[in-house]
Scaffold this active site. Structure first.
Site, mmCIF file in Angstrom:
data_model
loop_
_atom_site.group_PDB
_atom_site.id
_atom_site.type_symbol
_atom_site.label_atom_id
_atom_site.label_comp_id
_atom_site.label_asym_id
_atom_site.label_seq_id
_atom_site.Cartn_x
_atom_site.Cartn_y
_atom_site.Cartn_z
ATOM 1 N N GLU A 45 0.702 -1.084 -0.046
ATOM 2 C CA GLU A 45 -0.224 0.188 0.036
ATOM 3 C C GLU A 45 0.581 1.615 0.517
ATOM 4 O OE1 GLU A 45 -3.608 2.030 2.651
ATOM 5 O OE2 GLU A 45 -2.187 0.441 3.446
ATOM 6 N N LYS A 111 -9.763 2.494 -1.714
ATOM 7 C CA LYS A 111 -10.146 1.838 -0.436
ATOM 8 C C LYS A 111 -11.236 2.574 -0.325
ATOM 9 C CE LYS A 111 -7.569 1.224 3.599
ATOM 10 N NZ LYS A 111 -5.942 2.010 4.408
ATOM 11 N N CYS A 145 -5.404 -2.922 2.798
ATOM 12 C CA CYS A 145 -5.554 -2.836 4.136
ATOM 13 C C CYS A 145 -6.618 -3.222 5.033
ATOM 14 C CB CYS A 145 -4.586 -1.555 4.187
ATOM 15 S SG CYS A 145 -3.122 -1.907 6.120
#
Length: 260
Positions: A45, A111, A145
């Site tokens: 990431e 995300k 994540c």
């Protein structure tokens, strides 16, 4: 005829805090050093900056340096490559994952779950759409994540074959990282890749890696290198995946639902 395997290379390394040039150079060297045949390279990431909230200073354009760099390596190595970076798009900042194919074509995923414990939602906008990539006969779902903690968002309703999580997951919660990666593989009957960084970030938080690949039954197929820097290449068996799903049939019993 047997289904095509997918060869994947994962890169676990330190990141230089908020220094794009240093990180691009680091990954130049690591990618160029991969000698084994591979179909897909997975980076962490925010691989060019570390997990920074300094979006206004560090952002890139949607089709800027980051995409150019990814397309260069995808073409040069004839592989797909994925990782996330800080992108400004229509006056909003995103933690945006790119999935770039050897021909330069690409798709993106923003995300969905922003890490409120670090105030990510104060600096970035959340994505709204899940991404499923069709690549070399594999359906791939790449995520970022903190998404790992939200199984409803991740649930395999599209019959994807591979989950990918790119991360800057801190060492203090690495037990959760290990447990959740394995759980996501088991419950979704999918190969699951997690690529995390190592080293201390600019806020003083240590990261201990634990990057890994799990098969559809939750068995780890990568080496336990944990906190070391490494590049590892593994072959994922599509035929093995299909046979496992057919034998156990767990996905046939899944619930149907919609995510708003």
């Amino acid at each position: 005829m047997a289904s095509k395997n997918l060869i994947v290379s994962i890169i676990q390394t330190e990141l230089t805090w908020e220094n794009k040039d240093a990180n691009f150079k680091k990954f130049d060297d690591l990618i160029n050093a991969i000698e084994l045949d591979t179909d897909l390279i997975v980076l962490p990431e925010m691989f060019s900056t570390g997990f920074s909230m300094n979006a206004e200073k560090l952002y890139d354009e949607p089709e800027g340096q980051t995409l150019d760099w990814l397309q260069h390596h995808a073409k040069a190595k004839q592989v797909a490559i994925t990782g996330s970076a800080i992108i400004k798009d229509q006056n909003q900042y995103f933690n945006r994952l790119f999935f770039v194919e050897p021909n330069g074509n690409y798709k993106t995923y923003d995300k969905r779950h922003l890490f409120t414990l670090a105030g990510e939602e104060k600096h970035y906008s959340a994505g709204q759409a899940k991404l499923i990539v069709d690549y070399k006969g594999w359906k791939i779902c790449p995520l970022v994540c903190y998404d790992l903690r939200f199984p409803v968002w991740i649930r395999n309703q599209e019959d994807y074959d591979l989950l990918i999580f790119v991360a800057n997951w801190p060492a203090m919660r690495v037990k959760a990282w290990d447990a959740l990666l394995q759980a996501r593989a088991i419950e979704n009957m999918s190969y699951t890749i997690g690529v995390n960084r190592i080293g201390e970030d600019g806020k003083g938080y240590p990261h201990c890696g634990h990057s890994a690949i799990y098969d559809a039954l939750g068995e780890k197929i990568t080496t336990d290198l944990f906190e070391e820097a490494f590049v590892e290449t593994k072959t994922l068996s599509k035929q093995g995946l299909l046979e496992t799903r057919e034998k156990f049939g767990f996905l046939r019993d899944r619930d149907e639902f919609k995510v708003n």
